[in-house]
Every structure is written in structure tokens, then in C-alpha cells.
Scaffold this motif. Structure first.
Motif: not given
Ligand code: FEO
Length: 169
Positions: A49-60, A63-72
Motif C-alpha cells: 500500500e505504501e508503494r502505491m502511495h509513492m507511485l500515486k505521488l510520482i504520477d501526480y 502529470e503536473r510538469g514536474g519530475h517524480g524522483l526515485v529516492p535512495t
């Protein structure tokens, strides 16, 4: 278009959700090797579920012209004292996550980003549910105390508990 400030705050939240997922995954793995099959199944699902919360944020963000970053990420703990301690940690962690979401909501209002404010309302409700579930389970564990039979039933019931993760399938 997202402001740089909100984009960076959302990416911080991506990191927090990702580390929550890893944290619960570590708890799940510990519970599995200790023979708590129900607890571990619940925690594996919670980690997803937490991974899904993360993916939803990256997608958002994207979609809004930013860059969702995969963290260390820092490695989560390997060892846990007992099941009760795990649920205490979950509750403390979820309260901290709620505080971060609330700060993010405040920043959106301050920056007049009503779209992100609206997007975050889903997280606000999700946090209420997560905190409440953690509190309920912790209350049960406090009642059970050192009773092995009670713990057996708790583990069995948790294995069959329908979570948000199941409902979304
Ligand atoms: Fe995604 Fe449990 O906060």
C-alpha cells in the motif's frame, strides 16, 4: 504547473512513502521468520500500500510538469523486539506521516496551489484510516499482553483481515 517548492516537497513525500514501504517490508519479513504468518501477511500488504502511495505521488508530479524522483533509501531495521513493539512503531510512524502530509497541505494553501491541495485530500483521509487501524490493533495487543492463546488468535485474525489493499484488487 507545479512550483519548484511544491515539487520538491512532494518529492520528499515520495521518499517518506518509499521508506515506509521498506520499513513495513522489513517488519513483514521478521514476522514471517518468527512464525507470525497472519501478521506478516498483513504487513506485506501494508508495504504494498505504501508503494502505491509513492507511485500515486510520482504520477501526480509528472502529470503536473514536474519530475517524480526515485529516492535512495536507508536500510530499515532488521530486528524487532516483538509484535506489540512493531504495532507501536507503526502507530508512531503513521502519526509522523500524517504530520508531514498536514505540513504539505499548509504549504499548498500558502502557495495557492489548490490543485495539489485537492490531490492531497486523498492522503489526509488515508492517514485517518491508517492511524485508526494501527490504534485498534495496538489496543487489542495491549489487552492480549503475554497471553499466548490470545496472540495466536490475533495472528490468525490478522491473516484474514480485509485491508484497503484487498478492496482495491
Ligand atoms: Fe502512506 Fe502509511 O502512509
Amino acid at each position: 504547473m507545479l512550483s519548484k517548492k511544491i515539487e520538491s516537497l512532494l518529492n520528499k513525500q515520495v521518499e517518506l512513502e518509499a521508506s515506509s514501504s521498506q520499513y513495513y517490508l522489513a517488519m513483514a519479513s521478521w514476522a514471517q521468520i518468527k512464525g507470525y504468518n497472519g501478521v506478516s501477511s498483513f504487513l506485506y500488504k501494508h508495504s504494498d500500500e505504501e508503494r502505491m502511495h509513492m507511485l500515486k505521488l510520482i504520477d501526480y508530479i509528472n502529470e503536473r510538469g514536474g519530475h517524480g524522483l526515485v529516492p535512495t533509501l536507508k536500510a530499515p531495521p532488521k530486528e524487532f523486539k516483538n509484535v506489540q513493539h512493531i504495532f507501536e512503531q507503526i502507530l508512531t510512524h503513521e502519526i509522523a506521516v500524517s504530520n508531514e502530509i498536514n505540513k504539505l497541505v499548509e504549504q499548498c494553501l500558502a502557495g495557492k496551489d489548490y490543485t495539489t491541495h485537492n490531490f492531497l485530500q486523498w492522503y489526509v483521509s488515508e492517514q485517518i484510516e491508517e492511524e485508526s487501524l494501527a490504534r485498534t490493533l495496538l489496543d487489542k495487543l495491549n489487552l492480549i499482553g503475554n497471553d499466548k492463546g490470545g496472540m495466536y488468535l490475533f495472528d490468525r485474525d490478522l491473516g484474514t483481515l480485509e485491508t484497503e489493499h484487498d478492496k482495491k484488487k
